[in-house]
Motif scaffolding. Structure first.
Motif, PDB file in Angstrom:
ATOM      1  N   THR A   1       0.828  -1.202   0.000  1.00 23.25           N
ATOM      2  CA  THR A   1       0.000   0.000   0.000  1.00 23.25           C
ATOM      3  C   THR A   1       0.865   1.256   0.000  1.00 23.25           C
ATOM      4  N   SER A   2       1.876   1.300   0.835  1.00 21.69           N
ATOM      5  CA  SER A   2       2.754   2.478   0.902  1.00 21.69           C
ATOM      6  C   SER A   2       3.457   2.713  -0.422  1.00 21.69           C
ATOM      7  N   GLU A   3       3.928   1.657  -1.047  1.00 19.70           N
ATOM      8  CA  GLU A   3       4.617   1.772  -2.335  1.00 19.70           C
ATOM      9  C   GLU A   3       3.667   2.284  -3.411  1.00 19.70           C
TER      10      GLU A   3
ATOM     11  N   LEU B   1       1.046   4.174  -2.977  1.00 17.32           N
ATOM     12  CA  LEU B   1       0.812   5.594  -2.725  1.00 17.32           C
ATOM     13  C   LEU B   1       1.993   6.446  -3.176  1.00 17.32           C
ATOM     14  N   GLU B   2       3.197   5.977  -2.961  1.00 15.48           N
ATOM     15  CA  GLU B   2       4.391   6.726  -3.386  1.00 15.48           C
ATOM     16  C   GLU B   2       4.428   6.882  -4.907  1.00 15.48           C
TER      17      GLU B   2
ATOM     18  N   ARG C   1      -4.464   5.097   8.035  1.00 14.97           N
ATOM     19  CA  ARG C   1      -3.094   5.056   8.547  1.00 14.97           C
ATOM     20  C   ARG C   1      -2.062   5.150   7.431  1.00 14.97           C
ATOM     21  N   HIS C   2      -2.466   4.860   6.219  1.00 14.11           N
ATOM     22  CA  HIS C   2      -1.552   4.908   5.077  1.00 14.11           C
ATOM     23  C   HIS C   2      -1.385   6.318   4.511  1.00 14.11           C
TER      24      HIS C   2
ATOM     25  N   LYS D   1      -0.464  10.163   4.393  1.00 14.78           N
ATOM     26  CA  LYS D   1       0.486  11.070   5.040  1.00 14.78           C
ATOM     27  C   LYS D   1      -0.193  12.392   5.391  1.00 14.78           C
TER      28      LYS D   1
ATOM     29  N   ASP E   1      -1.448  15.044   2.672  1.00 14.00           N
ATOM     30  CA  ASP E   1      -2.065  14.486   1.463  1.00 14.00           C
ATOM     31  C   ASP E   1      -3.466  15.062   1.325  1.00 14.00           C
TER      32      ASP E   1
ATOM     33  N   ARG F   1       8.731  -6.090  -4.109  1.00 15.13           N
ATOM     34  CA  ARG F   1       8.403  -4.666  -3.966  1.00 15.13           C
ATOM     35  C   ARG F   1       8.948  -3.853  -5.140  1.00 15.13           C
TER      36      ARG F   1
ATOM     37  N   THR G   1       6.698  -1.788  -7.839  1.00  7.51           N
ATOM     38  CA  THR G   1       6.841  -0.347  -8.035  1.00  7.51           C
ATOM     39  C   THR G   1       7.113  -0.018  -9.501  1.00  7.51           C
TER      40      THR G   1
END
Length: 164
Positions: free
Chosen positions: A15-17, A19-20, A41-42, A44, A47, A145, A149
């Motif tokens: 999830t973090s990747e 979003l990045e 929680r994901h 920032k 955002d 990962r 990405t």
């Protein structure tokens, strides 16, 4: 209209990747998952949470049912959107809406292979119901990962080119 990245967040390790990548490509994201999760929680601090011309992120909390997030995502999909999911069934439904799909290990689902993927899933499920065993997934690695990405960025860029 820009594509939106939809993340099937139930047990999603990237999830973090996602979003990045979306931030870098300046496309919106919707994080969908079970209402018992803390989907926010994901996100920032800073955002944007409301639709704009660039990156913004929202959450889509759904009921506790086994496929509730999948069906909620499918209802929201438009042509060119990208779905991040471990669920082959959701990937297949995304194609029906003109969207693209990518697995959490970076595998890009295609129309050419989705029928075979669905068949294998069905046969493995049938074997497990009969008491048989199938191999579980390999451990999640940094290479997964990185592949995710790279391939997500490529899918988003392809969708942006097609929308232009």
């Amino acid at each position: 209209m820009k594509p939106t990245v939809f993340i099937d967040a139930d047990a999603c390790p990237v999830t973090s990747e996602a979003l990045e990548v979306a931030r870098a490509c300046k496309v919106p994201v919707v994080i969908a998952g079970n209402s018992t999760q803390n989907l926010a929680r994901h996100i920032k601090r800073g955002d944007l949470r409301t639709p704009t011309d660039g990156f913004w992120v929202d959450t889509l909390a759904v009921g506790v049912g086994s496929d509730a997030a999948d069906f909620a995502i499918v209802q929201e999909l438009s042509r060119g959107d990208v779905v991040v999911t471990q669920d082959i069934g959701l990937a297949a439904m995304a194609f029906g809406r003109g969207a693209r799909a990518i697995g959490v290990r970076g595998r890009v689902y295609t129309l050419a292979t989705i029928d075979l993927d669905m068949h294998i899933r069905h046969e493995e499920k049938k074997l497990r119901r009969q008491g048989g065993r199938t191999r579980g997934p390999a451990p999640f690695e940094d290479d997964d990962r990185d592949r995710f990405t790279t391939n997500l960025r490529r899918l988003i860029e392809e969708s942006l080119r097609e929308e232009a």
